[in-house]
Design a protein around this motif. Structure first.
Motif, PDB file in Angstrom:
ATOM      1  N   LYS A  21     -15.104  24.857  44.972  1.00  0.00           N
ATOM      2  CA  LYS A  21     -14.108  23.860  45.124  1.00  0.00           C
ATOM      3  C   LYS A  21     -14.750  22.557  45.983  1.00  0.00           C
ATOM      4  N   ARG A  22     -15.735  22.928  46.959  1.00  0.00           N
ATOM      5  CA  ARG A  22     -16.561  21.952  47.579  1.00  0.00           C
ATOM      6  C   ARG A  22     -17.865  21.462  46.918  1.00  0.00           C
ATOM      7  N   ALA A  69     -18.826  20.683  43.680  1.00  0.00           N
ATOM      8  CA  ALA A  69     -18.735  21.659  42.338  1.00  0.00           C
ATOM      9  C   ALA A  69     -19.865  21.247  41.895  1.00  0.00           C
ATOM     10  N   VAL A  70     -20.393  20.014  41.680  1.00  0.00           N
ATOM     11  CA  VAL A  70     -21.050  19.570  40.501  1.00  0.00           C
ATOM     12  C   VAL A  70     -22.568  20.544  41.148  1.00  0.00           C
ATOM     13  N   VAL A  71     -22.836  20.002  42.599  1.00  0.00           N
ATOM     14  CA  VAL A  71     -24.123  20.861  42.815  1.00  0.00           C
ATOM     15  C   VAL A  71     -24.050  22.480  42.642  1.00  0.00           C
ATOM     16  N   TYR A  72     -23.138  23.013  42.815  1.00  0.00           N
ATOM     17  CA  TYR A  72     -22.714  24.164  42.634  1.00  0.00           C
ATOM     18  C   TYR A  72     -23.081  24.952  41.143  1.00  0.00           C
ATOM     19  N   TRP A  73     -22.400  24.114  40.200  1.00  0.00           N
ATOM     20  CA  TRP A  73     -22.520  24.547  39.043  1.00  0.00           C
ATOM     21  C   TRP A  73     -23.689  24.350  38.158  1.00  0.00           C
ATOM     22  N   VAL A  74     -24.594  23.347  38.797  1.00  0.00           N
ATOM     23  CA  VAL A  74     -25.861  22.796  38.368  1.00  0.00           C
ATOM     24  C   VAL A  74     -26.836  24.159  38.791  1.00  0.00           C
TER      25      VAL A  74
END
Lengths: 245, 260
Positions: free
Chosen positions: B212-213, B215-220
């Motif tokens: 949720k927070r 998200a781009v960094v999380y998914w990469v």
């Protein structure tokens, strides 16, 4: 295949030119320098990190060495692009390294061979699917590492045009791509050129640039066949059905 | 609080440096040279405050409320030791005692030792704290983030908490007067990153990689974790299959072998 004093020396074939071997040595040196000096940033809590920083003379010196090695890698990459596109031999190598449908079928056949579904291994040309994968992964990885590394190096300039989250993404990519590259070299490349029983302790191609006739015939039979065809007055020898890869 | 007002006045007039105040010999020399009349008053006022520093009665502002109170840093640059009481009163830490943060002065007599240890904000701002303070410990535990990694590596230019949040004047991030208010970030970040644009802090500064927070960094990051695990598993599996084929004699075992 044990040679005797009376036996004629085995014919050897050129596989890497002096230029390519020098490129490989520069790549190897800069790569491992980058790995060692980048480790403390990736794993700041590790006791190895503090040893590395102490060894190189502090964190600032670590950064300088890392960036110097990065400059060497960038210079080599730029040179390599010109070499592979402008020189005749480079273009020939580039064509041979391009992935083809046969690589997919070769990989499937190799797996089927390993599990006993087929008796024969595929016949490889100058580069097999493993070597092509390594080269393309190295190329793609280098581009990513250089791009994200420059973003992190010149972070203030980057942040003039891009929001901060792009820098966070760049750092994640730089960090994990480095880990991936290091593991790929240690696990995959080292097995292919060092730890594979057939070449253990080491393939000497990267040193003298040559490969024995037996190895060329068994590891790259299609290339061997083509070389013999090109040689006037030498008959083509049929390749065995089973290849001792 | 009475002695605070008295002392601050005297110190403000004398404009003593911290080194002078905490070193009796230098203090005496300085005061004697500058203002002989008050040279008796200062030691007396200090002597009156020569008591144990406690959280309940720190008496710190008796010196630190003087605008001219400063010390010479190790790098030769003077550093202000002044605490703006108005700013402190309007900060989120207004109800805190000085010694809640400056724990290294607990139990010391005045005048205290001249060297202060850096304040460790994570003493309170940690996970599981019972004070209800925001938890920032994950930032320090996550090496993928630029600031967290720089801190852990003790980079010379690594930002400390106070470099962005300030010290005694810390306000909530939703307060427009806060240094970390969204609209203030380009200026705050610009102290270290000159030229930071208005979109500089469009996303989180303290990156916490959740779906949720950030998200781009999380998914990469998730993509790379799966890629590394997947590729390494494939490599190891392939190598084991290759070794097995050589071991059972379907492929050459040694250099030069056709068959085992």
């Amino acid at each position: 295949m044990t040679s005797t004093p009376d036996a004629p020396a085995e014919r050897r074939f050129k596989r890497m030119t002096l230029n390519q071997r020098i490129q490989h040595i520069i790549l190897m040196t800069s790569f491992f320098t980058l790995v060692v000096t980048g480790f403390p940033v990736r794993y700041p809590d590790s006791p190895v990190s503090s040893k590395i920083i102490q060894l190189v003379g502090g964190f600032t010196m670590r950064s300088r060495i890392h960036r110097l090695a990065a400059c060497v890698l960038i210079g080599l990459t730029v040179y390599h692009v010109f070499y592979m596109t402008l020189s005749k031999h480079g273009r020939s190598e580039l064509r041979a390294l391009m992935p083809a449908f046969k690589d997919a079928t070769d990989a499937i056949q190799m797996l089927k061979f390993y599990v006993g579904l087929t008796p024969n291994t595929p016949l490889f040309d100058r580069f097999n699917f493993i070597e092509k994968f390594e080269y393309l992964a190295l190329g793609w990885g280098s581009i990513l590492m250089i791009a994200t590394g420059l973003m992190l190096w010149f972070q203030n300039q980057t942040l003039e045009y891009l929001p901060k989250w792009t820098l966070d993404v760049a750092r994640v990519i730089h960090s994990y791509e480095a880990l991936l590259g290091f593991l790929a070299i240690i696990v995959w490349h080292f097995y292919q050129v060092h730890l594979n029983p057939q070449v253990f302790p080491m393939s000497r191609v990267w040193l003298d640039g040559e490969i024995s006739e037996h190895q060329l015939k068994t590891l790259h039979p299609l290339e061997y066949e083509r070389i013999l065809k090109q040689e006037v007055g030498r008959p083509t020898q049929p390749h065995p059905k089973n290849h001792s890869l | 609080m009475a002695d605070i007002h008295i002392d601050s006045g005297i110190v403000g007039i004398l404009n003593l440096t911290s080194t002078e105040r905490h070193n009796p010999k230098r203090r005496e020399n300085t005061m004697t040279g500058r203002l002989p009349v008050l040279s008796i008053l200062i030691p007396l006022s200090l002597a009156a405050g020569a008591r144990m520093v406690t959280a309940a009665e720190p008496a710190c502002l008796s010196c630190h409320s003087a605008p001219g109170f400063r010390e010479m840093g190790a790098n030769g640059v003077e550093k202000s030791l002044y605490v703006d009481q108005a700013a402190l009163a309007s900060s989120v830490h207004a109800s805190k005692s000085c010694l809640d943060c400056h724990v290294d002065f607990r139990g010391q007599s005045l005048p205290h030792k001249p060297t202060a240890q850096p304040v460790q904000c994570v003493r309170c701002h940690r996970s599981g704290n019972t004070l209800g303070t925001p938890d920032v410990s994950r930032i320090h535990n996550f090496a993928d983030i630029v600031h967290g990694s720089a801190l852990k590596n003790a980079k010379p230019d690594a930002p400390q908490c106070e470099d962005c949040h300030g010290t005694h004047e810390i306000r909530r991030a939703t307060d427009p007067k806060s240094t970390v208010y969204r609209g203030s970030l380009p200026a705050t970040c610009g102290k270290c990153h000159p030229g930071a644009g208005k979109d500089f802090a469009a996303e989180s500064i303290h990156v916490l990689t959740t779906p949720k927070r950030d998200a781009v960094v999380y998914w990469v990051r998730m993509f790379y974790i799966l890629l590394v695990v997947g590729l390494m598993s494939s490599f190891c599996g392939y190598i084991l299959l290759d070794l097995r084929a050589r071991w059972i004699g379907r492929l050459a075992w040694r250099r030069g072998d056709h068959r085992r």
